[in-house]
Design a protein around this motif. Structure first.
Motif, PDB file in Angstrom:
ATOM      1  N   ILE A  63       5.907  42.121  52.545  1.00 51.13           N
ATOM      2  CA  ILE A  63       4.938  41.405  51.833  1.00 51.13           C
ATOM      3  C   ILE A  63       5.808  40.379  51.035  1.00 51.13           C
ATOM      4  N   LYS A  64       6.819  40.860  50.274  1.00 46.86           N
ATOM      5  CA  LYS A  64       7.604  40.065  49.408  1.00 46.86           C
ATOM      6  C   LYS A  64       8.549  38.902  50.261  1.00 46.86           C
ATOM      7  N   SER A  65       8.987  39.462  51.448  1.00 41.71           N
ATOM      8  CA  SER A  65       9.456  38.424  52.238  1.00 41.71           C
ATOM      9  C   SER A  65       8.920  37.274  52.604  1.00 41.71           C
ATOM     10  N   LEU A  66       7.522  37.477  52.766  1.00 41.49           N
ATOM     11  CA  LEU A  66       6.756  36.492  53.235  1.00 41.49           C
ATOM     12  C   LEU A  66       6.189  35.668  52.193  1.00 41.49           C
ATOM     13  N   ALA A  67       6.081  36.362  50.901  1.00 37.98           N
ATOM     14  CA  ALA A  67       5.895  35.677  49.625  1.00 37.98           C
ATOM     15  C   ALA A  67       6.982  34.615  49.202  1.00 37.98           C
ATOM     16  N   ASN A  68       8.499  34.948  49.475  1.00 45.26           N
ATOM     17  CA  ASN A  68       9.441  34.249  49.338  1.00 45.26           C
ATOM     18  C   ASN A  68       9.865  33.436  50.411  1.00 45.26           C
ATOM     19  N   ALA A  69       9.103  33.322  51.606  1.00 45.33           N
ATOM     20  CA  ALA A  69       9.612  32.578  52.718  1.00 45.33           C
ATOM     21  C   ALA A  69       9.632  31.090  52.655  1.00 45.33           C
ATOM     22  N   ASN A  70      10.701  30.619  53.029  1.00 46.37           N
ATOM     23  CA  ASN A  70      10.830  29.102  53.262  1.00 46.37           C
ATOM     24  C   ASN A  70       9.505  28.662  54.000  1.00 46.37           C
ATOM     25  N   ILE A  78       5.393  30.689  63.076  1.00 44.38           N
ATOM     26  CA  ILE A  78       3.895  30.546  63.652  1.00 44.38           C
ATOM     27  C   ILE A  78       3.211  29.540  64.389  1.00 44.38           C
ATOM     28  N   LYS A  79       4.057  28.854  64.678  1.00 43.08           N
ATOM     29  CA  LYS A  79       3.678  27.297  65.293  1.00 43.08           C
ATOM     30  C   LYS A  79       2.746  27.409  66.363  1.00 43.08           C
ATOM     31  N   LYS A  80       2.937  28.309  67.167  1.00 43.90           N
ATOM     32  CA  LYS A  80       2.095  28.540  68.407  1.00 43.90           C
ATOM     33  C   LYS A  80       0.616  29.061  68.174  1.00 43.90           C
ATOM     34  N   SER A  81       0.452  29.394  66.870  1.00 40.54           N
ATOM     35  CA  SER A  81      -0.741  30.115  66.706  1.00 40.54           C
ATOM     36  C   SER A  81      -2.006  28.839  66.421  1.00 40.54           C
ATOM     37  N   GLY A  82      -1.529  27.681  66.288  1.00 41.22           N
ATOM     38  CA  GLY A  82      -2.369  26.656  66.220  1.00 41.22           C
ATOM     39  C   GLY A  82      -2.859  26.494  64.572  1.00 41.22           C
ATOM     40  N   PHE A  83      -3.146  25.394  64.103  1.00 36.00           N
ATOM     41  CA  PHE A  83      -3.322  25.081  62.690  1.00 36.00           C
ATOM     42  C   PHE A  83      -2.170  25.830  61.763  1.00 36.00           C
ATOM     43  N   TYR A  84      -0.885  25.669  62.329  1.00 35.53           N
ATOM     44  CA  TYR A  84       0.082  26.534  61.724  1.00 35.53           C
ATOM     45  C   TYR A  84       0.480  26.301  60.388  1.00 35.53           C
ATOM     46  N   LYS A  85       0.392  24.940  59.918  1.00 34.94           N
ATOM     47  CA  LYS A  85       0.655  24.553  58.545  1.00 34.94           C
ATOM     48  C   LYS A  85      -0.377  25.264  57.483  1.00 34.94           C
ATOM     49  N   ILE A  86      -1.766  25.105  58.126  1.00 30.42           N
ATOM     50  CA  ILE A  86      -2.375  25.683  56.954  1.00 30.42           C
ATOM     51  C   ILE A  86      -2.377  27.149  57.016  1.00 30.42           C
ATOM     52  N   LYS A  87      -2.092  27.584  58.088  1.00 36.45           N
ATOM     53  CA  LYS A  87      -2.008  29.260  58.101  1.00 36.45           C
ATOM     54  C   LYS A  87      -0.827  29.881  57.532  1.00 36.45           C
ATOM     55  N   ALA A  88       0.308  28.967  57.485  1.00 38.69           N
ATOM     56  CA  ALA A  88       1.599  29.360  56.685  1.00 38.69           C
ATOM     57  C   ALA A  88       1.317  29.537  55.295  1.00 38.69           C
ATOM     58  N   LYS A  89       0.855  28.233  54.830  1.00 39.85           N
ATOM     59  CA  LYS A  89       0.706  28.275  53.426  1.00 39.85           C
ATOM     60  C   LYS A  89      -0.363  29.271  52.838  1.00 39.85           C
ATOM     61  N   ARG A  90      -1.302  29.551  53.711  1.00 38.45           N
ATOM     62  CA  ARG A  90      -2.501  30.689  53.319  1.00 38.45           C
ATOM     63  C   ARG A  90      -1.530  32.142  53.312  1.00 38.45           C
ATOM     64  N   ILE A  91      -0.820  32.395  54.290  1.00 41.10           N
ATOM     65  CA  ILE A  91      -0.212  33.548  54.491  1.00 41.10           C
ATOM     66  C   ILE A  91       0.821  33.756  53.387  1.00 41.10           C
ATOM     67  N   LYS A  92       1.730  32.765  52.814  1.00 41.56           N
ATOM     68  CA  LYS A  92       2.525  32.837  51.809  1.00 41.56           C
ATOM     69  C   LYS A  92       1.880  32.873  50.516  1.00 41.56           C
ATOM     70  N   GLU A  93       0.683  32.267  50.274  1.00 33.02           N
ATOM     71  CA  GLU A  93       0.081  32.316  49.024  1.00 33.02           C
ATOM     72  C   GLU A  93      -0.897  33.897  49.050  1.00 33.02           C
ATOM     73  N   VAL A  94      -1.489  34.402  50.164  1.00 36.22           N
ATOM     74  CA  VAL A  94      -1.990  35.418  50.063  1.00 36.22           C
ATOM     75  C   VAL A  94      -1.095  36.530  49.742  1.00 36.22           C
ATOM     76  N   SER A  95       0.369  36.565  50.206  1.00 35.14           N
ATOM     77  CA  SER A  95       1.204  37.567  50.121  1.00 35.14           C
ATOM     78  C   SER A  95       1.702  37.467  48.509  1.00 35.14           C
ATOM     79  N   ARG A  96       1.855  36.499  47.980  1.00 31.29           N
ATOM     80  CA  ARG A  96       2.105  36.179  46.696  1.00 31.29           C
ATOM     81  C   ARG A  96       1.125  36.821  45.631  1.00 31.29           C
ATOM     82  N   ILE A  97       0.001  36.618  45.863  1.00 26.72           N
ATOM     83  CA  ILE A  97      -1.128  37.001  45.129  1.00 26.72           C
ATOM     84  C   ILE A  97      -1.221  38.700  45.342  1.00 26.72           C
TER      85      ILE A  97
END
Length: 217
Positions: A63-70, A78-97
């Protein structure tokens, strides 16, 4: 709603499908793994989600590595997952929280899960069912379509269907609805062209009854 009929329908589906859905296949993974997998599965094919999730967790081990990810690196991963910019932002924020407010643990209540960014009723319900074995009804496209065709609900939106099904179905069925309907929806009860002629539960289906009674006239 006739609970005996519900029991019969779900029993038939259990006997019909021995394989597991994408989320069903990762039930033994950590709650965090399942939560992130569910976020990545939004508007994405299961085949793509599986590949992206494996790629993500092979690169980010905690979780820490995702929270601190560039964020740019995370987007590329995660580009191939679709809507990857939104998902990347959410994953990073969820990990931090989760790190800062939950001691690195995924909460196991609906109320706490839906406080997380990008986590609505469907993602929260999936996490509860597949990560914690808690009774909930995740309403995805398959649950939405099949519950309407069976005549279990007349509601139009996923959230209203979710509330309606929870009011009508006995809690003992909640854990299995999503898994069985996902499998059935992918195999037979397709969104656009359902294979009603080979459906094992067609005798219980309002859509089948209405469609074929019209054709016979």
């Amino acid at each position: 709603m006739n609970q005996i009929k519900v029991d019969e329908i779900l029993s038939i589906l259990r006997k019909s499908y021995k394989k597991k859905s994408m989320l069903g296949s990762i039930k033994k993974k950590s709650p965090f793994y399942i939560l992130i997998s569910t976020i990545l599965s939004i508007r994405n094919r299961d085949e793509n989600t599986i590949k992206v999730v494996k790629n993500l967790f092979s690169k980010y081990k905690s979780i820490k590595s995702l929270a601190n990810a560039n964020i740019k690196d995370l987007e590329r991963t995660i580009k191939k997952s679709g809507f990857y910019k939104i998902k990347a932002k959410r994953i990073k924020e969820v990990s931090r929280i989760l790190l800062e407010e939950y001691n690195g643990q995924v909460p196991n209540t609906l109320e706490e899960l839906i406080k997380l960014p990008g986590v609505g009723p469907k993602v929260a319900a999936c996490t509860l069912v597949y990560a914690f074995n808690e009774e909930e009804i995740p309403v995805d496209i398959h649950v939405e379509v099949i519950s309407k065709r069976l005549g279990w609900t007349e509601e139009k939106t996923a959230n209203k269907i979710w509330v309606d099904l929870k009011n009508k179905l006995h809690k003992k069925y909640w854990l299995y609805i999503n898994e069985l309907f996902v499998l059935h929806g992918k195999e037979i009860c397709l969104t656009r062209s359902p294979k009603c002629n080979i459906c094992p539960i067609s005798i219980h289906c309002s859509y089948y009854s209405d469609t074929y009674s019209l054709k016979s006239k």
